[in-house]
Design an enzyme around this catalytic site. Structure first.
Site, PDB file in Angstrom:
ATOM      1  N   ASP A 209      11.636  46.573 -13.443  1.00  0.00           N
ATOM      2  CA  ASP A 209      10.493  45.653 -13.370  1.00  0.00           C
ATOM      3  C   ASP A 209      10.009  45.299 -14.770  1.00  0.00           C
ATOM      4  OD1 ASP A 209       8.081  44.708 -11.428  1.00  0.00           O
ATOM      5  OD2 ASP A 209       7.260  45.428 -13.333  1.00  0.00           O
TER       6      ASP A 209
ATOM      7  N   TYR B 126       5.522  41.204 -21.266  1.00  0.00           N
ATOM      8  CA  TYR B 126       5.857  42.528 -21.826  1.00  0.00           C
ATOM      9  C   TYR B 126       6.667  42.385 -23.123  1.00  0.00           C
ATOM     10  CZ  TYR B 126       4.735  44.253 -17.060  1.00  0.00           C
ATOM     11  OH  TYR B 126       4.129  44.518 -15.855  1.00  0.00           O
TER      12      TYR B 126
ATOM     13  N   LYS C 245       8.241  38.218 -14.244  1.00  0.00           N
ATOM     14  CA  LYS C 245       6.994  37.598 -13.767  1.00  0.00           C
ATOM     15  C   LYS C 245       6.619  36.418 -14.655  1.00  0.00           C
ATOM     16  CE  LYS C 245       5.568  42.361 -12.733  1.00  0.00           C
ATOM     17  NZ  LYS C 245       6.029  43.197 -13.843  1.00  0.00           N
TER      18      LYS C 245
ATOM     19  N   HIS D 140       2.343  36.630 -11.980  1.00  0.00           N
ATOM     20  CA  HIS D 140       1.828  37.891 -12.517  1.00  0.00           C
ATOM     21  C   HIS D 140       0.378  38.170 -12.085  1.00  0.00           C
ATOM     22  CE1 HIS D 140       2.713  40.804 -16.056  1.00  0.00           C
ATOM     23  NE2 HIS D 140       1.920  41.363 -15.197  1.00  0.00           N
TER      24      HIS D 140
ATOM     25  N   LEU E 111       1.316  56.072 -11.190  1.00  0.00           N
ATOM     26  CA  LEU E 111       0.915  57.424 -11.609  1.00  0.00           C
ATOM     27  C   LEU E 111      -0.478  57.390 -12.236  1.00  0.00           C
ATOM     28  CD1 LEU E 111       4.294  58.444 -13.339  1.00  0.00           C
ATOM     29  CD2 LEU E 111       3.560  58.992 -11.008  1.00  0.00           C
TER      30      LEU E 111
ATOM     31  N   ILE F 235       7.148  51.752  -8.975  1.00  0.00           N
ATOM     32  CA  ILE F 235       7.872  51.509 -10.238  1.00  0.00           C
ATOM     33  C   ILE F 235       7.285  52.312 -11.403  1.00  0.00           C
ATOM     34  CG2 ILE F 235       8.894  49.249  -9.745  1.00  0.00           C
ATOM     35  CD1 ILE F 235       6.296  47.947 -10.844  1.00  0.00           C
TER      36      ILE F 235
ATOM     37  N   LYS G 102       6.721  54.255 -14.850  1.00  0.00           N
ATOM     38  CA  LYS G 102       7.252  54.019 -16.195  1.00  0.00           C
ATOM     39  C   LYS G 102       7.248  55.327 -16.983  1.00  0.00           C
ATOM     40  CE  LYS G 102       5.719  53.269 -20.662  1.00  0.00           C
ATOM     41  NZ  LYS G 102       4.526  53.737 -21.401  1.00  0.00           N
ATOM     42  N   SER G 103       8.304  55.558 -17.728  1.00  0.00           N
ATOM     43  CA  SER G 103       8.311  56.607 -18.746  1.00  0.00           C
ATOM     44  C   SER G 103       9.372  56.240 -19.772  1.00  0.00           C
ATOM     45  CB  SER G 103       8.652  57.972 -18.124  1.00  0.00           C
ATOM     46  OG  SER G 103       8.782  58.919 -19.167  1.00  0.00           O
ATOM     47  N   VAL G 104       9.121  56.603 -21.027  1.00  0.00           N
ATOM     48  CA  VAL G 104      10.164  56.396 -22.048  1.00  0.00           C
ATOM     49  C   VAL G 104      10.761  57.744 -22.468  1.00  0.00           C
ATOM     50  CG1 VAL G 104       9.264  54.218 -22.930  1.00  0.00           C
ATOM     51  CG2 VAL G 104       8.429  56.357 -23.914  1.00  0.00           C
TER      52      VAL G 104
ATOM     53  N   ARG H  54      11.591  62.828 -18.331  1.00  0.00           N
ATOM     54  CA  ARG H  54      10.689  62.326 -17.283  1.00  0.00           C
ATOM     55  C   ARG H  54      11.331  61.202 -16.473  1.00  0.00           C
ATOM     56  NH1 ARG H  54       4.883  61.968 -20.407  1.00  0.00           N
ATOM     57  NH2 ARG H  54       4.261  64.149 -20.138  1.00  0.00           N
TER      58      ARG H  54
ATOM     59  N   ASN I 174      11.359  61.589 -12.606  1.00  0.00           N
ATOM     60  CA  ASN I 174      10.741  60.609 -11.709  1.00  0.00           C
ATOM     61  C   ASN I 174      11.743  60.126 -10.656  1.00  0.00           C
ATOM     62  OD1 ASN I 174       8.443  60.945 -13.194  1.00  0.00           O
ATOM     63  ND2 ASN I 174       8.565  58.989 -14.273  1.00  0.00           N
TER      64      ASN I 174
HETATM   65  P1  NAD Z   1       2.406  54.485 -14.613  1.00  0.00           P
HETATM   66  O1  NAD Z   1       1.379  54.775 -13.587  1.00  0.00           O
HETATM   67  O2  NAD Z   1       3.824  54.338 -14.226  1.00  0.00           O
HETATM   68  O3  NAD Z   1       2.232  55.622 -15.735  1.00  0.00           O
HETATM   69  C1  NAD Z   1       3.073  55.669 -16.853  1.00  0.00           C
HETATM   70  C2  NAD Z   1       2.617  56.810 -17.751  1.00  0.00           C
HETATM   71  O4  NAD Z   1       2.555  58.018 -17.002  1.00  0.00           O
HETATM   72  C3  NAD Z   1       3.615  57.091 -18.876  1.00  0.00           C
HETATM   73  O5  NAD Z   1       3.368  56.281 -19.983  1.00  0.00           O
HETATM   74  C4  NAD Z   1       3.359  58.553 -19.155  1.00  0.00           C
HETATM   75  O6  NAD Z   1       2.229  58.717 -19.979  1.00  0.00           O
HETATM   76  C5  NAD Z   1       3.028  59.097 -17.785  1.00  0.00           C
HETATM   77  N1  NAD Z   1       4.202  59.675 -17.080  1.00  0.00           N
HETATM   78  C6  NAD Z   1       5.278  59.020 -16.570  1.00  0.00           C
HETATM   79  N2  NAD Z   1       6.120  59.896 -15.983  1.00  0.00           N
HETATM   80  C7  NAD Z   1       5.560  61.113 -16.118  1.00  0.00           C
HETATM   81  C8  NAD Z   1       5.952  62.393 -15.709  1.00  0.00           C
HETATM   82  N3  NAD Z   1       7.079  62.608 -15.031  1.00  0.00           N
HETATM   83  N4  NAD Z   1       5.131  63.447 -16.017  1.00  0.00           N
HETATM   84  C9  NAD Z   1       3.968  63.260 -16.693  1.00  0.00           C
HETATM   85  N5  NAD Z   1       3.542  62.049 -17.095  1.00  0.00           N
HETATM   86  C10 NAD Z   1       4.329  60.988 -16.807  1.00  0.00           C
HETATM   87  O7  NAD Z   1       1.857  53.223 -15.438  1.00  0.00           O
HETATM   88  P2  NAD Z   1       2.270  51.743 -15.763  1.00  0.00           P
HETATM   89  O8  NAD Z   1       3.305  51.661 -16.793  1.00  0.00           O
HETATM   90  O9  NAD Z   1       0.979  51.044 -15.988  1.00  0.00           O
HETATM   91  O10 NAD Z   1       2.850  51.148 -14.384  1.00  0.00           O
HETATM   92  C11 NAD Z   1       4.216  51.176 -14.049  1.00  0.00           C
HETATM   93  C12 NAD Z   1       4.816  49.805 -14.088  1.00  0.00           C
HETATM   94  O11 NAD Z   1       4.102  48.918 -13.237  1.00  0.00           O
HETATM   95  C13 NAD Z   1       4.735  49.117 -15.443  1.00  0.00           C
HETATM   96  O12 NAD Z   1       5.644  49.636 -16.383  1.00  0.00           O
HETATM   97  C14 NAD Z   1       4.997  47.699 -15.058  1.00  0.00           C
HETATM   98  O13 NAD Z   1       6.363  47.483 -14.816  1.00  0.00           O
HETATM   99  C15 NAD Z   1       4.186  47.600 -13.758  1.00  0.00           C
HETATM  100  N6  NAD Z   1       2.829  47.077 -13.980  1.00  0.00           N
HETATM  101  C16 NAD Z   1       2.518  45.849 -13.477  1.00  0.00           C
HETATM  102  C17 NAD Z   1       1.255  45.315 -13.644  1.00  0.00           C
HETATM  103  C18 NAD Z   1       0.931  43.979 -13.070  1.00  0.00           C
HETATM  104  O14 NAD Z   1      -0.113  43.411 -13.431  1.00  0.00           O
HETATM  105  N7  NAD Z   1       1.730  43.443 -12.195  1.00  0.00           N
HETATM  106  C19 NAD Z   1       0.270  46.033 -14.348  1.00  0.00           C
HETATM  107  C20 NAD Z   1       0.596  47.298 -14.837  1.00  0.00           C
HETATM  108  C21 NAD Z   1       1.872  47.804 -14.641  1.00  0.00           C
END
Ligand code: NAD
Length: 277
Positions: free
Chosen positions: A46, A51, A76, A109, A191, A230, A232-234, A238, A242
């Site tokens: 995604d 982005y 998006k 979006h 998350l 969906i 996210k982690s880099v 993790r 996930n």
């Molecule tokens: P998320 O809820 O996926 O949280 C990501 C954060 O959680 C990471 O940066 C890290 O700090 C922590 N994390 C991830 N895996 C972990 C693990 N196993 N253990 C501990 N901590 C962990 O947050 P996000 O990135 O805001 O949302 C996910 C995706 O949703 C985005 O990357 C994007 O693709 C999408 N998104 C869309 C919109 C929209 O407006 N449509 C807005 C926000 C996000």
């Protein structure tokens, strides 16, 4: 390796229920981490124009040994690109950056209600789907009123609605509306962006019981209530962790107690009904 279940859209296509998001990931990092996500088993990525990492995602797809056809790709259209012609142009530019022939899913979006262009934008999406360059079309961050309006005005129902959704803000009402209209619900910030949800006692206790991590419990909860999710982690470990949430099945009573964590002020991001950007 586990395989994500799929969810069926109202247009007949399917989406892997567990995907990988790349918000706040720099372009060069995206290239690396999307490669890791594909290696871990993710088959759904995604991204979004805003982005700034569509090109990195595209390079990762091209470099991977996983077939392009086996990966579900979402991007998006950003608010500033809304409108009929500008949406068509924005789509072309996104596809160029991604370097792919066909897109699996295109989302508006944000409704960006104050611009008053979401209906024209949706009409452009319908044309793009007809042209075959996009398999499925959907929306993100739409208030109920505007969601019902685009369906009523065009007769074309979005395949999916991507919304902020996590245990502290579980969107019970909007999920009901999505269900009623035949729209799949997709959770963003699933998350809670890694905040207090992952240290909440309710979550950590369930995690201990299942010999799982808190993030895995939250992902398993999303899967159990039918969301497409969906995270996210880099961080390489993790990313694998996930994806392995697929191996965890929560009991109904676990799902119930997590459902009860939601509260009115649990929203992290902007309210789509009020957002002016
Ligand atoms: P998320 O809820 O996926 O949280 C990501 C954060 O959680 C990471 O940066 C890290 O700090 C922590 N994390 C991830 N895996 C972990 C693990 N196993 N253990 C501990 N901590 C962990 O947050 P996000 O990135 O805001 O949302 C996910 C995706 O949703 C985005 O990357 C994007 O693709 C999408 N998104 C869309 C919109 C929209 O407006 N449509 C807005 C926000 C996000």
């Amino acid at each position: 390796m586990a395989v994500s279940p799929t969810v069926k859209f109202n247009d007949g296509n399917t989406i892997p229920q567990l995907g990988y998001g790349v918000w706040q990931v720099k372009d060069d990092v995206a290239e690396k981490v999307v490669g890791l996500a594909l290696d871990a088993g993710f088959r759904h990525i995604d991204t979004a124009r805003i982005y700034g990492n569509e090109a990195g995602v595209g390079r990762a797809l091209a470099a991977s040994s996983v077939n392009r056809d086996d990966v579900f790709v979402t991007t998006k259209v950003w608010n500033e690109d809304q409108g009929y012609e500008s949406t068509l142009a924005a789509f072309d530019a996104s596809m160029k950056r991604l370097g792919i022939e066909t897109l699996d899913l295109l989302l508006i979006h944000w409704a960006s209600v104050h611009r008053g262009l979401y209906l024209e934008t949706w009409k452009a999406f319908i044309e793009l789907q007809k042209s075959g360059r996009v398999k499925s079309i959907g929306v993100s961050n739409f208030p109920e009123e505007q969601l019902r309006e685009i369906v009523a005005e065009t007769g074309v129902t979005p395949a999916i609605h991507q919304i902020e959704l996590h245990p502290f803000f579980n969107q019970e009402q909007l999920r009901k509306v999505n269900n009623e209209l035949g729209i799949v619900t997709q959770a963003w910030s699933p998350l809670g962006q890694g905040g207090d949800i992952l240290t909440h006692e309710t979550i950590t206790k369930i995690a201990e019981k299942h010999d799982a991590t808190p993030a895995q419990v939250v992902i398993a909860w999303h899967l159990a209530i039918g969301n497409v999710v969906i995270p996210k982690s880099v961080t390489p470990e993790r990313i694998v962790e996930n994806f392995e949430a697929l191996n965890i099945t929560l009991e109904a009573k676990d799902v119930d107690v997590i459902n009860a964590l939601s509260h009115e002020d649990g929203r992290i991001g902007p309210d789509p009904a009020k957002a002016e950007f």
